[in-house]
Design an enzyme around this catalytic site. Structure first.
Site, PDB file in Angstrom:
ATOM      1  N   SER A  25       0.668  -1.269   0.061  1.00  0.00           N
ATOM      2  CA  SER A  25      -0.234   0.082  -0.077  1.00  0.00           C
ATOM      3  C   SER A  25       0.938   1.211  -0.040  1.00  0.00           C
ATOM      4  CB  SER A  25      -0.915   0.188   1.351  1.00  0.00           C
ATOM      5  OG  SER A  25      -1.993  -1.288   1.312  1.00  0.00           O
ATOM      6  N   ARG A  29       1.612   4.451  -3.118  1.00  0.00           N
ATOM      7  CA  ARG A  29       1.441   5.741  -2.772  1.00  0.00           C
ATOM      8  C   ARG A  29       2.644   6.612  -2.884  1.00  0.00           C
ATOM      9  NH1 ARG A  29      -2.270   2.588  -0.357  1.00  0.00           N
ATOM     10  NH2 ARG A  29      -4.208   3.446   0.309  1.00  0.00           N
ATOM     11  N   ARG A 125     -12.887  -6.769 -11.684  1.00  0.00           N
ATOM     12  CA  ARG A 125     -13.050  -6.160 -10.416  1.00  0.00           C
ATOM     13  C   ARG A 125     -13.733  -4.847 -10.612  1.00  0.00           C
ATOM     14  NH1 ARG A 125      -7.730  -6.408  -6.457  1.00  0.00           N
ATOM     15  NH2 ARG A 125      -9.536  -5.801  -5.145  1.00  0.00           N
ATOM     16  N   SER A 176     -13.679   1.335   2.622  1.00  0.00           N
ATOM     17  CA  SER A 176     -12.559   0.939   1.537  1.00  0.00           C
ATOM     18  C   SER A 176     -11.569   2.218   1.459  1.00  0.00           C
ATOM     19  CB  SER A 176     -13.104   0.829   0.211  1.00  0.00           C
ATOM     20  OG  SER A 176     -12.154   0.969  -0.727  1.00  0.00           O
ATOM     21  N   GLN A 178      -9.016   2.302  -0.648  1.00  0.00           N
ATOM     22  CA  GLN A 178      -8.965   2.604  -2.014  1.00  0.00           C
ATOM     23  C   GLN A 178      -9.799   3.636  -2.381  1.00  0.00           C
ATOM     24  OE1 GLN A 178      -9.078  -1.072  -4.058  1.00  0.00           O
ATOM     25  NE2 GLN A 178      -7.324  -1.787  -3.363  1.00  0.00           N
ATOM     26  N   ASP A 328      -7.145  -8.242   4.509  1.00  0.00           N
ATOM     27  CA  ASP A 328      -6.043  -8.936   3.463  1.00  0.00           C
ATOM     28  C   ASP A 328      -5.646 -10.134   4.319  1.00  0.00           C
ATOM     29  OD1 ASP A 328      -6.616  -7.302   1.280  1.00  0.00           O
ATOM     30  OD2 ASP A 328      -4.707  -6.116   1.704  1.00  0.00           O
ATOM     31  N   LYS A 355     -11.949  -9.247  -4.014  1.00  0.00           N
ATOM     32  CA  LYS A 355     -10.634  -8.927  -3.888  1.00  0.00           C
ATOM     33  C   LYS A 355      -9.979  -9.514  -5.045  1.00  0.00           C
ATOM     34  CE  LYS A 355     -10.310  -6.648  -0.343  1.00  0.00           C
ATOM     35  NZ  LYS A 355     -10.144  -5.068  -0.459  1.00  0.00           N
ATOM     36  N   ARG A 407      -2.586 -14.221  -1.853  1.00  0.00           N
ATOM     37  CA  ARG A 407      -2.617 -14.342  -0.733  1.00  0.00           C
ATOM     38  C   ARG A 407      -3.165 -15.793  -0.551  1.00  0.00           C
ATOM     39  NH1 ARG A 407      -0.844  -9.652   1.122  1.00  0.00           N
ATOM     40  NH2 ARG A 407      -1.686  -7.728   0.214  1.00  0.00           N
TER      41      ARG A 407
END
Ligand code: S3P
Length: 460
Positions: A25, A29, A125, A176, A178, A328, A355, A407
């Site tokens: 993450s 960024r 998605r 979220s 995101q 996650d 996801k 994952r």
């Protein structure tokens, strides 16, 4: 595409002192904000997984200059807020929903047109969750419809940014980070205040990093939830960033060490942002022996060294409110639950269905294939632990379908290290999106994970 099955076999105690790769993450960024800051930013510890490399490529295509030094430090020369340029080709975001959604936010308030695509998983998605608020700010989007002809918000998707953006106040319909981040990033090149109100607290890496680069972000608790307000059109100044080790990646060696008796593993510089530590809280409630040492701050984020020792766990009830802080980590928590004494019930999992794959279904099917009793609810998962009678070891022996989800692949490889029979995942290639070097690092601790030469069939 070639698939790479892998098999994990019961292993002796894990021992070692490791640092897992940088936080995904924060890495996305760091690249995005450096690309719109003025001057040269240096990023240390960037995750060099496929997802983040796609983001670096996209930011280059949008005009930033990005170089990697031989010592692994990344240097980014940014273009200033509003300074990104129209790319001359389609932007490929690979497997990353975070990169796609955050970048749609940035581009929404640049007067340019760009088309974004990704791999099969990302093309399935939902992007409507960001195109809706970004549309309110003035951007226009044309995407692909789903199989039933509904919506027009799947990748490949074209964004035409607006040259006269409107600031908005947006109440998040889903918890979220995101979506919150996409709106705040769009607010950067928008005059006035852009506010996002979130019903549940989600990770705040965007807010912290925006401040680090010089933007003003005010956060206040309101009756409707936490409101984050960004003052638009700031001057962002280049900064240096130190990326902590990813707690979501640390979760795999950590859970493996907890499950194998006699293990002792130290994980260095793990990100301890309180909106990311729900797994650690839950595991401790289950009786896990996790010690947090040397707590400190690095690059504006809390980090600590974790010392983990193997021992028995007991089943617990995980409340829905905790979901945003461990969203996650449910697949790997489910592996721990399968080895515990008693039953674990996890609530509030509806977001797992959108996801990298439907993680709720993939986790349930994989556990069933390994002889574990599970119940999949619409937004919950119940896992019956093997318990003391079975020496806390599930049967295993399954071939697990990973659906190109990193994952899911790593979680079931962890399960194989403690199961009575080996566990095989049908494809481990996706692991490189977030955890390059996973197999090597686990082998260094004593984990038996081997590649298989021929494809395997996982069934459903
Ligand atoms: C992320 C937010 C989470 C998480 C994802 C990374 C981020 O997604 O699942 O892996 O970096 O903001 P949502 O915000 O959609 O829950």
């Amino acid at each position: 595409m070639t698939v790479k099955p892998q098999t994990a076999t019961a292993s002796g105690p894990l021992n070692g002192d490791i640092r897992v790769p940088g936080d995904k993450s924060i890495s996305h960024r760091a690249l995005m904000l450096s690309a719109i800051a003025v001057g040269e930013s240096k990023v240390e510890g960037l995750l060099e997984g496929e997802d983040v490399l796609c983001t670096a490529e996209a930011m280059r295509a949008l005009g930033a200059e990005i170089k990697r030094d031989e010592d692994g430090v990344w240097r980014i020369w940014g273009r200033g807020v509003g300074g990104l340029v129209e790319p001359d080709n389609v932007l490929d975001m690979g497997n990353s929903g975070t990169a796609a959604r955050l970048l749609l936010g940035l581009l929404a308030t640049h007067p340019l047109t760009a088309t974004m695509t990704g791999d099969e998983s990302l093309r399935g998605r939902p992007m409507g969750r960001v195109t809706k608020p970004l549309g309110e700010m003035g951007a226009a989007f044309t995407g692909r419809s789903d199989a039933s002809g509904q919506g027009r918000d799947l990748l490949p998707l074209t964004v035409t940014g607006t040259d006269s953006p409107l600031p908005i106040t947006y109440r998040l319909p889903v918890a979220s980070a995101q979506v919150k981040s996409a709106v705040l990033l769009a607010g950067l090149n928008t005059p006035g205040d852009t506010t996002v109100i979130e019903p549940a607290h989600t990770r705040d890496h965007s807010e912290l990093m925006l401040r680090h680069f010089g933007a003003q972000v005010r956060v206040e608790e309101t009756p409707e939830g936490r409101a984050s307000t960004l003052t638009g059109q700031p001057e962002l100044t280049a900064r240096d960033i130190k990326v902590p080790a990813d707690p979501s990646s640390a979760a795999f060696p950590l859970v493996a060490a907890l499950l194998i008796p006699g293990s002792e593993v130290t994980l260095r510089s793990v990100g301890m942002n309180p909106h990311r530590t729900g797994l650690f809280t839950t595991l401790r409630e289950m009786g896990a022996n996790i010690e947090f040492a040397n707590a400190r701050e690095e690059g504006g984020e809390p980090v600590a060294d974790l010392v983990v020792r193997g021992g028995p766990l007991k089943g617990v009830e995980v409340p829905a409110e905790r979901a945003p802080s461990m969203i996650d980590e449910y697949p790997v928590l489910a592996m721990a639950a399968a080895c515990a004494e008693g039953t674990t019930v996890m609530h509030g999992l509806e977001e797992l269905r959108v996801k990298e794959c439907d993680r709720l279904a993939a986790t349930a099917r994989g556990l069933e294939a390994c002889g574990v009793t599970v119940e999949e609810g619409t937004d919950s998962l119940t896992v019956v632990g093997a318990g003391a009678a079975a020496d806390y070891r599930p049967k295993g022996g399954g071939i697990v379908a990973t659906h190109f989800d990193h994952r899911i692949a790593m979680s079931f490889l962890v399960l194989g290290l403690i199961s009575r029979e080996p566990v095989t995942v049908d494809d481990a290639t996706a692991i490189d999106t977030s955890f390059p070097g996973f197999q090597r690092l686990m082998a260094g601790l004593g984990a038996q994970i081997v590649a298989r030469n021929a494809p395997v069939s996982a069934g459903a």
